[in-house]
Design a protein around this motif. Structure first.
Motif, mmCIF file in Angstrom:
data_model
loop_
_atom_site.group_PDB
_atom_site.id
_atom_site.type_symbol
_atom_site.label_atom_id
_atom_site.label_comp_id
_atom_site.label_asym_id
_atom_site.label_seq_id
_atom_site.Cartn_x
_atom_site.Cartn_y
_atom_site.Cartn_z
ATOM 1 N N ASP A 1 7.244 96.740 91.132
ATOM 2 C CA ASP A 1 7.731 97.185 92.887
ATOM 3 C C ASP A 1 6.357 96.985 93.698
ATOM 4 O OD1 ASP A 1 10.726 96.856 93.061
ATOM 5 O OD2 ASP A 1 10.796 99.030 92.475
ATOM 6 N N LEU A 2 5.910 96.873 94.757
ATOM 7 C CA LEU A 2 4.789 97.431 95.660
ATOM 8 C C LEU A 2 5.067 99.215 95.881
ATOM 9 C CD1 LEU A 2 1.748 96.343 96.001
ATOM 10 C CD2 LEU A 2 2.736 95.167 98.111
ATOM 11 N N THR A 3 4.577 99.844 96.277
ATOM 12 C CA THR A 3 4.721 101.262 95.983
ATOM 13 C C THR A 3 3.579 101.437 97.122
ATOM 14 O OG1 THR A 3 6.422 101.619 94.841
ATOM 15 C CG2 THR A 3 4.815 103.319 95.830
ATOM 16 N N LEU A 4 4.020 102.037 98.886
ATOM 17 C CA LEU A 4 3.144 102.365 99.544
ATOM 18 C C LEU A 4 2.690 103.781 99.216
ATOM 19 C CD1 LEU A 4 0.751 102.282 102.043
ATOM 20 C CD2 LEU A 4 2.798 101.782 103.257
ATOM 21 N N SER A 5 1.888 104.100 98.348
ATOM 22 C CA SER A 5 1.983 105.571 98.229
ATOM 23 C C SER A 5 2.664 106.707 99.200
ATOM 24 C CB SER A 5 1.441 106.190 96.951
ATOM 25 O OG SER A 5 1.856 105.952 95.723
ATOM 26 N N TYR A 6 1.182 107.015 100.888
ATOM 27 C CA TYR A 6 1.205 106.992 101.421
ATOM 28 C C TYR A 6 0.779 106.093 102.320
ATOM 29 C CZ TYR A 6 1.156 111.914 99.106
ATOM 30 O OH TYR A 6 1.018 113.104 98.266
ATOM 31 N N TRP A 7 1.158 106.373 103.519
ATOM 32 C CA TRP A 7 0.398 105.805 105.202
ATOM 33 C C TRP A 7 0.727 106.211 105.777
ATOM 34 C CZ3 TRP A 7 3.857 105.099 109.537
ATOM 35 C CH2 TRP A 7 4.818 105.611 109.177
ATOM 36 N N ASN A 8 -0.132 106.045 107.103
ATOM 37 C CA ASN A 8 0.055 107.386 108.387
ATOM 38 C C ASN A 8 -1.747 105.912 109.444
ATOM 39 O OD1 ASN A 8 0.053 108.853 110.363
ATOM 40 N ND2 ASN A 8 0.240 110.408 109.115
ATOM 41 N N TYR A 9 -1.570 107.199 110.260
ATOM 42 C CA TYR A 9 -2.266 106.883 110.987
ATOM 43 C C TYR A 9 -4.491 106.722 111.320
ATOM 44 C CZ TYR A 9 -3.462 105.205 116.204
ATOM 45 O OH TYR A 9 -4.419 105.339 117.807
ATOM 46 N N GLY A 48 5.128 112.319 101.592
ATOM 47 C CA GLY A 48 4.712 112.901 100.665
ATOM 48 C C GLY A 48 4.193 114.957 101.683
ATOM 49 N N GLY A 49 4.133 115.936 100.972
ATOM 50 C CA GLY A 49 3.868 117.360 101.696
ATOM 51 C C GLY A 49 4.674 118.295 100.952
ATOM 52 N N PHE A 55 -4.472 103.745 105.484
ATOM 53 C CA PHE A 55 -4.650 104.857 106.811
ATOM 54 C C PHE A 55 -5.418 103.687 107.826
ATOM 55 C CE2 PHE A 55 -4.275 107.509 103.034
ATOM 56 C CZ PHE A 55 -3.408 108.401 103.847
ATOM 57 N N THR A 56 -4.858 103.944 109.004
ATOM 58 C CA THR A 56 -5.706 102.557 109.456
ATOM 59 C C THR A 56 -6.965 103.018 111.176
ATOM 60 O OG1 THR A 56 -3.655 103.346 111.880
ATOM 61 C CG2 THR A 56 -3.438 101.679 109.763
ATOM 62 N N PHE A 98 6.009 105.541 101.685
ATOM 63 C CA PHE A 98 5.938 106.894 101.725
ATOM 64 C C PHE A 98 5.358 107.361 103.138
ATOM 65 C CE2 PHE A 98 6.691 106.350 97.026
ATOM 66 C CZ PHE A 98 7.902 107.976 96.702
ATOM 67 N N PHE A 99 5.205 108.259 103.566
ATOM 68 C CA PHE A 99 4.576 108.784 104.743
ATOM 69 C C PHE A 99 4.412 110.378 104.567
ATOM 70 C CE2 PHE A 99 4.178 111.394 108.460
ATOM 71 C CZ PHE A 99 3.145 110.959 109.593
ATOM 72 N N PHE A 100 2.761 110.779 105.206
ATOM 73 C CA PHE A 100 1.550 111.782 104.627
ATOM 74 C C PHE A 100 0.801 111.991 105.994
ATOM 75 C CE2 PHE A 100 -2.400 113.090 103.799
ATOM 76 C CZ PHE A 100 -2.107 114.162 102.371
ATOM 77 N N ARG A 101 1.111 112.765 106.565
ATOM 78 C CA ARG A 101 2.057 113.539 105.666
ATOM 79 C C ARG A 101 3.061 114.314 106.500
ATOM 80 N NH1 ARG A 101 -2.213 117.870 102.872
ATOM 81 N NH2 ARG A 101 -0.418 119.431 102.634
ATOM 82 N N ALA A 102 4.171 114.900 105.751
ATOM 83 C CA ALA A 102 5.342 115.116 106.274
ATOM 84 C C ALA A 102 5.183 116.563 106.447
ATOM 85 C CB ALA A 102 6.690 115.050 105.778
#
Length: 492
Positions: free
Chosen positions: A272-280, A39-40, A242-243, A313-317
């Motif tokens: 399907d299982l969609t991880l729309s955004y992930w990050n630290y 995402g970005g 997010f963690t 989807f890695f957020f945010r690129a």
């Protein structure tokens, strides 16, 4: 056996418990999961020339799909000059009533970079969170937006968008949706019907929930029950994670297992299982050095391969510049002007490594020392991440709950979410050196070329080395905390 000591940065593997051997079997192949979405904001457009061009990084990282939510592509439910449909009393079927220009530029930029678009339909958060006033009219507007991006109506893009997501964190307190759940459900119905009036083969899903471990919640069980009762399509169920509250890259395994069981138990086995955004980190008050964030990114990208997540989807690129909130989001990568740092390099190295055919790896752990390998033609790539969780994450929790405050103007919104159980295994084993042993290479008794890249920006090689008559190469590496390496072995 050929044993390689890198000439400019070589170390001898330690002989104590701080040493580890990572074994890559080039003869055992499988498929990588398709999790290289981001995402970005792709780059500058006429309305926002200040955004750096991220597409060179996305090409380098091999990004396959981009989520549109953080673009100007919001469909507000009230009059808003920046909305895709600025005035709700305008003629719905007149192309001049729509505001497609900036979004069209970004769609083209993504397509030019070789990626697809997942188009998210949501209101102009944070300025408006209200439900549609007229759901039928709302659906007709959605239909023309989809027709523009999937059928070329009103000079839409030549390449159609095939994936549409509805919603973004409707459970995020009062910050993302200010209506009743039933109003959100009705808008999802209108969205699905609109998309499939344009093309019944389009992929649709949602609702990108923010707190996926909150049981018996309106936008989790309630949403699924509504979709099932009304026989609506749900090709994917999306969530964010997010963690901030755990700093644990294996949260994604726990969360996805619970959601997969939830979907299967409610009759959504094909969804399907969609991880729309992930990050630290996502909370603005959370902070960590770029090297720590980069190591987490790379380790998580590796660990995600062994989850039940279908799309991620890695957020945010991008650099974190945000046209809606008016600040630089700390979840971004690189410098504000688009320069590289450990986070952007981690994105590139992970994307580069997790392609081709996946190779079997042993020797890593679940404490942050993660390793993945792949073969793409005449190149074998090995990605090694040494993420070390901060000491604050290792203190025993009083409860598996995380509370935080979000500043919105003068407001301070306090929220909380459930966490997976705390893992004792999160504590790093403090490995300080590794031997990477690649065996069963097809280039026996041949010269190959070894290059090592790091998130600190160094590139060592290519160095010519020999493969043993048994098809083995070994590389000894020092392993600093919060470091990431990509090893490339190329036959020319």
């Amino acid at each position: 056996m050929s044993h390689i000591d890198e000439s400019s940065a070589a170390v001898t593997a330690a002989t104590d418990s701080a040493a580890r051997t990572l074994v890559i079997d080039a003869g055992v192949e499988s498929a990588f999961r398709p999790l290289n979405g981001v995402g970005g904001i792709p780059g500058p457009v006429t309305e926002h020339p200040e955004f750096p061009d991220m597409t060179p990084l996305w090409r380098e990282a091999g990004v396959t799909v981009v989520r549109s939510f953080d673009w100007l592509s919001r469909l507000d439910t009230r009059d808003n000059p920046t909305s895709l449909f600025p005035h709700w009393d305008a003629d719905i079927d007149d192309a001049a009533s729509y505001n497609f220009a900036a979004t069209d530029e970004w769609v083209q930029a993504v397509h030019d970079a070789g990626a697809e678009v997942m188009f998210t339909v949501a209101s102009s958060i944070p300025s408006n969170k209200l439900p549609a006033q007229d759901v039928n009219r709302y659906g007709r507007v959605v239909e023309n937006i989809v027709r523009h991006y999937s059928r070329g109506w009103a000079n839409g893009p030549a390449k159609p968008i095939r994936i549409y997501e509805f919603g973004d964190q409707p459970d995020f307190g009062p910050l993302h949706f200010g209506g009743r759940p039933e109003e959100f459900y009705a808008m999802y119905r209108a969205f699905c019907e609109a998309a499939h009036r344009v093309d019944p083969t389009l992929t649709v899903g949602g609702p990108a929930i923010a707190f996926p471990l909150e049981a018996e919640a309106p936008y989790r069980e309630g949403f699924l029950d509504y979709v099932r009762a009304d026989d609506l399509p749900l090709h994917f169920f999306s969530f964010l994670w997010f963690t901030d509250g755990s700093r644990d890259p294996l949260d994604y395994r726990s969360v996805s297992r619970e959601l997969r069981a939830l979907l299967d138990g409610r009759g959504f086995g094909e969804t399907d299982l969609t991880l729309s955004y992930w990050n630290y980190l996502a909370v603005p008050s959370s902070s960590a050095p770029a090297a720590e964030k980069g190591a987490f990114q790379a380790a998580t990208a590796i660990y995600l391969q062994d989850t039940v997540i279908d799309h991620a989807f890695f957020f945010r690129a991008d650099t974190g510049r945000d046209p809606h909130y008016g600040f630089v989001d700390p979840a971004g990568v690189g410098t504000v002007d688009g320069g590289p740092d450990e986070r952007s390099r981690a994105l590139a190295l992970a994307g580069r490594a997790l392609t081709g055919r996946r190779l079997a790896v042993t020797g890593g752990d679940e404490s942050g020392l993660a390793c993945a390998a792949g073969r793409d033609g005449d190149v074998v790539r090995v990605l090694v991440a040494n993420y070390v969780a901060p000491d604050t994450a290792l203190v025993e929790r009083e409860e598996d709950r995380f509370t935080f405050r979000i500043p919105i103007g003068a407001q301070r919104i306090e929220l909380g979410l459930s966490l997976p159980p705390q893992r004792a295994e999160l504590a790093s084993a403090r490995v300080s050196s590794v031997t990477v042993r690649i065996h069963d290479l097809p280039w026996r008794e041949r010269e190959v070329f070894l290059t090592r890249r790091s998130t600190n920006g160094t590139v060592d090689g290519p160095h010519a080395v020999g493969v043993s008559d048994e098809g083995v190469v070994e590389i000894d590496l020092a392993l600093e905390p919060q470091s990431v390496f990509l090893l490339e072995v190329e036959a020319r």
